[in-house]
Scaffold this active site. Structure first.
Site, PDB file in Angstrom:
ATOM      1  N   LYS A 283      54.840  58.108  40.559  1.00 22.40           N
ATOM      2  CA  LYS A 283      55.538  57.011  41.060  1.00 22.40           C
ATOM      3  C   LYS A 283      56.641  56.547  40.207  1.00 22.40           C
ATOM      4  O   LYS A 283      57.410  55.474  40.524  1.00 22.40           O
ATOM      5  CB  LYS A 283      54.668  55.855  41.462  1.00 22.40           C
ATOM      6  CG  LYS A 283      53.298  56.301  42.150  1.00 22.40           C
ATOM      7  CD  LYS A 283      52.370  54.969  42.327  1.00 22.40           C
ATOM      8  CE  LYS A 283      51.196  55.335  42.894  1.00 22.40           C
ATOM      9  NZ  LYS A 283      50.145  54.087  43.076  1.00 22.40           N
TER      10      LYS A 283
ATOM     11  N   ALA B 143      52.491  53.664  48.133  1.00 22.61           N
ATOM     12  CA  ALA B 143      52.287  53.738  46.635  1.00 22.61           C
ATOM     13  C   ALA B 143      52.196  52.377  46.101  1.00 22.61           C
ATOM     14  O   ALA B 143      52.847  51.554  46.488  1.00 22.61           O
ATOM     15  CB  ALA B 143      53.527  54.304  46.050  1.00 22.61           C
ATOM     16  N   THR B 144      51.235  52.148  44.887  1.00 22.49           N
ATOM     17  CA  THR B 144      51.265  51.157  43.974  1.00 22.49           C
ATOM     18  C   THR B 144      50.710  51.437  42.804  1.00 22.49           C
ATOM     19  O   THR B 144      50.076  52.542  42.872  1.00 22.49           O
ATOM     20  CB  THR B 144      50.256  49.909  44.608  1.00 22.49           C
ATOM     21  OG1 THR B 144      49.092  50.519  44.922  1.00 22.49           O
ATOM     22  CG2 THR B 144      50.633  49.194  46.096  1.00 22.49           C
ATOM     23  N   THR B 145      50.749  50.960  41.849  1.00 21.79           N
ATOM     24  CA  THR B 145      51.317  49.715  41.176  1.00 21.79           C
ATOM     25  C   THR B 145      52.183  50.030  40.024  1.00 21.79           C
ATOM     26  O   THR B 145      51.895  50.717  39.411  1.00 21.79           O
ATOM     27  CB  THR B 145      50.245  48.416  40.925  1.00 21.79           C
ATOM     28  OG1 THR B 145      49.474  48.310  41.708  1.00 21.79           O
ATOM     29  CG2 THR B 145      50.870  47.395  40.276  1.00 21.79           C
TER      30      THR B 145
END
Length: 282
Positions: free
Chosen positions: A87, A54-56
């Site tokens: 996220k 996962a990003t950002t």
């Protein structure tokens, strides 16, 4: 000690009514350590890019609080494994966290951390201070260090409203824990260098929550523009960034419809200025 299933009923009740600690994580570690994130021995081999990452995540202080936001893309190596991943998570009424790194471990950590804060509040009859919350999260990250060395790295960004300062606070971490308090704004994940560059130019101290939301969406757009692992807004599928505002009124996740309207304004403005707004020289 064996499983609680092997114990007399009276002893089982005693274990769960008198945990001996205000830390839910310590309680689980004592009685069922296999339930903690990163304790599955079957995963104790290098996994590389097979696990979705996962990003950002970006966060910035605003007037009376803090805003935290994240893109929705998860990647496995060069493959987009999910386009609409969550996220950013509410951890209690006045705090939230975003995750970057191994997605499955990060989601599990966020869920356990929320229970950790609830357990403390029920046992002690009060909430932890913001610094106390940040330190509890650091302890959980240190507990995952062994799995981080195997490739299941999780690095969160913690944001909270602090009534003692009547404003927001931001804490970052590394794989060994932390926490490290950040001033004004911060970003984590593979697109963080590009998001932070945008924030450096666009962030305004004391800006309203609404203006700060716009600033973070611009920063995520810039991150997606230069980092292939960061997902930009998907107008066709109506997949927008997750954005939450945390103030004295509590944690509020913005509805997708509200975020979508802001994103459309950003996209329309970029039709004439692809690189986004510019900061004044003076």
């Amino acid at each position: 000690m064996g499983s609680h299933r092997d114990l007399p009923a009276g002893m089982v009740n005693h274990i769960f009514t008198d945990t001996g600690s205000s830390s839910f994580t310590e309680f689980v570690r004592s009685h069922s350590p296999d339930l903690l994130p990163g304790r599955n021995e079957a995963l104790a081999t290098p996994v590389g890019d097979q696990i979705p990452h996962a990003t950002t995540i970006v966060a910035a202080m605003c007037a009376g609080g803090v805003v935290i936001a994240g893109d929705r893309r998860a990647t496995s190596g060069n493959i987009i494994s999910q386009r609409d991943m969550e996220k950013v998570f509410r951890t209690d009424d006045y705090s939230g966290m975003g995750i970057a790194g191994a997605a499955s471990t990060g989601i599990e950590m966020a869920r356990l951390y929320r229970v950790e804060l609830e357990h403390y509040e029920k046992r002690e009859g009060r909430t932890l201070s913001v610094v106390g919350k940040a330190n509890r999260l650091a302890t959980m990250i240190r507990g995952n260090l062994g799995m981080a060395m195997q490739g299941l790295v999780v690095v969160p960004l913690f944001a909270a409203y602090d009534p003692d300062v009547d404003g927001g606070r931001i804490f970052s971490y590394d794989v060994g824990g932390g926490p490290y308090e950040q001033s004004q704004y911060h970003s984590i994940g593979s697109g963080s260098i590009f998001a932070r560059g945008a924030l450096k130019k666009l962030y305004r101290e004391g800006a309203s929550p609404e203006d700060t939301v716009l600033t973070l969406i611009q920063a995520l757009y810039d991150a997606a523009d230069d980092d292939s692992a960061t997902g930009g807004p998907d107008a066709i599928r109506k997949i927008w960034p997750v954005v939450a505002v945390i103030t004295a009124d509590g944690y509020r996740r913005l509805p997708d419809e509200e975020v979508g309207e802001i994103v459309r304004v950003v996209i329309e403005s970029r039709a004439d200025h692809p690189d986004g707004p510019t900061a004044p020289l003076r």
